[in-house]
Design an enzyme around this catalytic site. Structure first.
Site, short mmCIF file in Angstrom:
data_model
loop_
_atom_site.label_atom_id
_atom_site.label_comp_id
_atom_site.label_asym_id
_atom_site.label_seq_id
_atom_site.Cartn_x
_atom_site.Cartn_y
_atom_site.Cartn_z
N LYS A 12 0.84 -1.20 0.00
CA LYS A 12 0.00 0.00 0.00
C LYS A 12 0.87 1.24 0.00
O LYS A 12 0.60 2.21 -0.70
CB LYS A 12 -0.85 0.04 1.28
CG LYS A 12 -2.08 -0.79 1.29
CD LYS A 12 -2.84 -0.38 2.55
CE LYS A 12 -4.06 -1.19 2.79
NZ LYS A 12 -4.72 -0.77 4.05
N ASP A 69 -8.11 2.11 4.25
CA ASP A 69 -8.72 0.83 4.62
C ASP A 69 -9.39 0.30 3.37
O ASP A 69 -10.10 1.02 2.67
CB ASP A 69 -9.72 0.95 5.76
CG ASP A 69 -9.90 -0.40 6.45
OD1 ASP A 69 -8.92 -0.93 7.00
OD2 ASP A 69 -11.02 -0.95 6.42
N GLY A 153 -1.80 -9.17 -2.18
CA GLY A 153 -3.14 -9.53 -1.75
C GLY A 153 -3.90 -10.36 -2.78
O GLY A 153 -3.40 -11.37 -3.27
N TYR A 154 -5.09 -9.90 -3.10
CA TYR A 154 -5.97 -10.64 -4.02
C TYR A 154 -5.69 -10.31 -5.49
O TYR A 154 -6.44 -10.75 -6.36
CB TYR A 154 -7.44 -10.34 -3.68
CG TYR A 154 -7.84 -10.76 -2.29
CD1 TYR A 154 -8.28 -12.06 -2.03
CD2 TYR A 154 -7.75 -9.88 -1.21
CE1 TYR A 154 -8.63 -12.47 -0.75
CE2 TYR A 154 -8.10 -10.28 0.08
CZ TYR A 154 -8.52 -11.56 0.30
OH TYR A 154 -8.87 -11.96 1.57
N ASP A 155 -4.64 -9.56 -5.77
CA ASP A 155 -4.35 -9.17 -7.16
C ASP A 155 -4.27 -10.35 -8.14
O ASP A 155 -4.77 -10.23 -9.26
CB ASP A 155 -3.05 -8.35 -7.24
CG ASP A 155 -3.25 -6.91 -6.79
OD1 ASP A 155 -4.42 -6.48 -6.65
OD2 ASP A 155 -2.24 -6.21 -6.58
N HIS A 180 -8.98 1.00 -7.39
CA HIS A 180 -9.79 1.53 -6.29
C HIS A 180 -8.99 2.57 -5.50
O HIS A 180 -9.46 3.66 -5.20
CB HIS A 180 -10.23 0.38 -5.40
CG HIS A 180 -9.13 -0.56 -5.00
ND1 HIS A 180 -8.23 -1.09 -5.90
CD2 HIS A 180 -8.73 -1.03 -3.80
CE1 HIS A 180 -7.37 -1.86 -5.27
NE2 HIS A 180 -7.64 -1.83 -3.99
P1 ITT Z 1 -2.89 -1.37 7.20
O1 ITT Z 1 -4.16 -1.59 7.96
O2 ITT Z 1 -1.69 -1.24 8.08
O3 ITT Z 1 -3.00 -0.24 6.23
P2 ITT Z 1 -3.56 -3.94 5.98
O4 ITT Z 1 -2.94 -4.79 4.93
O5 ITT Z 1 -3.95 -4.61 7.26
O6 ITT Z 1 -2.59 -2.69 6.29
P3 ITT Z 1 -6.39 -3.42 5.53
O7 ITT Z 1 -6.72 -3.64 6.96
O8 ITT Z 1 -7.01 -2.25 4.83
O9 ITT Z 1 -4.81 -3.22 5.34
O10 ITT Z 1 -6.67 -4.74 4.70
C1 ITT Z 1 -6.64 -4.66 3.31
C2 ITT Z 1 -6.53 -6.04 2.70
O11 ITT Z 1 -7.33 -6.05 1.51
C3 ITT Z 1 -5.11 -6.32 2.25
O12 ITT Z 1 -4.36 -6.99 3.24
C4 ITT Z 1 -5.34 -7.18 1.01
O13 ITT Z 1 -5.55 -8.51 1.40
C5 ITT Z 1 -6.62 -6.60 0.43
N1 ITT Z 1 -6.33 -5.54 -0.54
C6 ITT Z 1 -6.47 -4.18 -0.37
N2 ITT Z 1 -6.08 -3.52 -1.46
C7 ITT Z 1 -5.66 -4.44 -2.34
C8 ITT Z 1 -5.12 -4.38 -3.65
O14 ITT Z 1 -4.89 -3.21 -4.25
N3 ITT Z 1 -4.80 -5.53 -4.25
C9 ITT Z 1 -5.01 -6.71 -3.65
N4 ITT Z 1 -5.50 -6.86 -2.42
C10 ITT Z 1 -5.82 -5.74 -1.76
NA NA Z 2 -5.06 -3.51 8.79
#
Ligand code: ITT
Ligand code: NA
Length: 198
Positions: A12, A69, A153-155, A180
């Protein structure tokens, strides 16, 4: 002009820095400090969790903070994993575990019913308690198997019909121009530019 980036997720972090690179503000990763707040994400929505992360970070450092988030919402799963996207397959699970679980849950679901979207809510908080929110979505489908090695992640399972590729198969430049996260950050950019005291 500085803003603290309130995320522990390095993927991120890289995407956000890249999308905001034309902004005349120094982005300081929260993780570059020895100590930083670890927000408990117990909100019921992306908005609540993003707000909490940004607010707690702004308060902790007494500086402006920006948080993200986000998650994947799958239509035939009634929007799951949604806000639980990071820990879909369990606490501290890997991205691979999450993708395996998702593909298993969608086993036998036909192409046309595999629609999904990614959603991001970006929150910007000031040290004196102001809060700004923006969101972004991208629509696609869940592929039947993982493909591609870029992204996170889910990419690898998120397929964009217009490109005929998953998010893990297209370049960072393209992902960061249409994701997004990009859509939410473009909206927040306009808000930030109008803040005289940042
Ligand atoms: P922070 O809370 O510290 O920012 P995190 O990874 O825990 O980090 P989230 O709680 O927002 O972040 O969870 C987001 C999850 O959604 C992330 O771990 C991925 O599994 C998925 N995700 C979000 N954006 C994505 C993207 O651009 N591509 C693929 N998966 C994504
Ligand atoms: Na998180």
């Amino acid at each position: 002009k500085e803003i603290v980036l309130a995320t522990g997720n390095r993927h991120k972090r890289e995407e956000i820095k890249s999308i905001l690179k034309d902004l005349d503000i120094k982005i300081i990763p929260m993780t570059s400090f020895a100590d930083y707040p670890t927000t408990i994400e117990d909100g019921a929505t992306f908005e609540e969790n993003a707000s909490k992360k940004a607010r707690e970070t702004a308060e902790f450092f007494r500086k402006w903070a920006i948080a993200d988030d986000s998650g994947l919402e799958v239509d035939c799963l009634n929007g799951r994993p949604g806000i639980y996207s990071a820990r879909y397959a369990g606490e501290n699970c890997s991205y691979e575990d999450n993708n395996k679980k998702l593909l298993a849950e969608l086993k036998g679901v036909p192409e046309e019913k595999r629609t999904a979207n990614f959603r991001t809510v970006i929150a910007v908080a000031s040290p004196d308690g102001r809060l700004f929110l923006a969101d972004g979505k991208i629509f696609g489908t869940i592929k039947k198997y993982a493909a591609g090695t870029d992204g996170f992640g889910y990419d690898p399972v998120f397929y964009i019909p217009e490109y005929g590729k998953t998010f893990a198969e297209i370049s960072y430049e393209i992902k960061n121009s249409l994701s997004h996260r990009a859509k939410a950050l473009q909206k927040i950019k306009k808000i930030i530019k109008n803040l005289s005291n940042l």
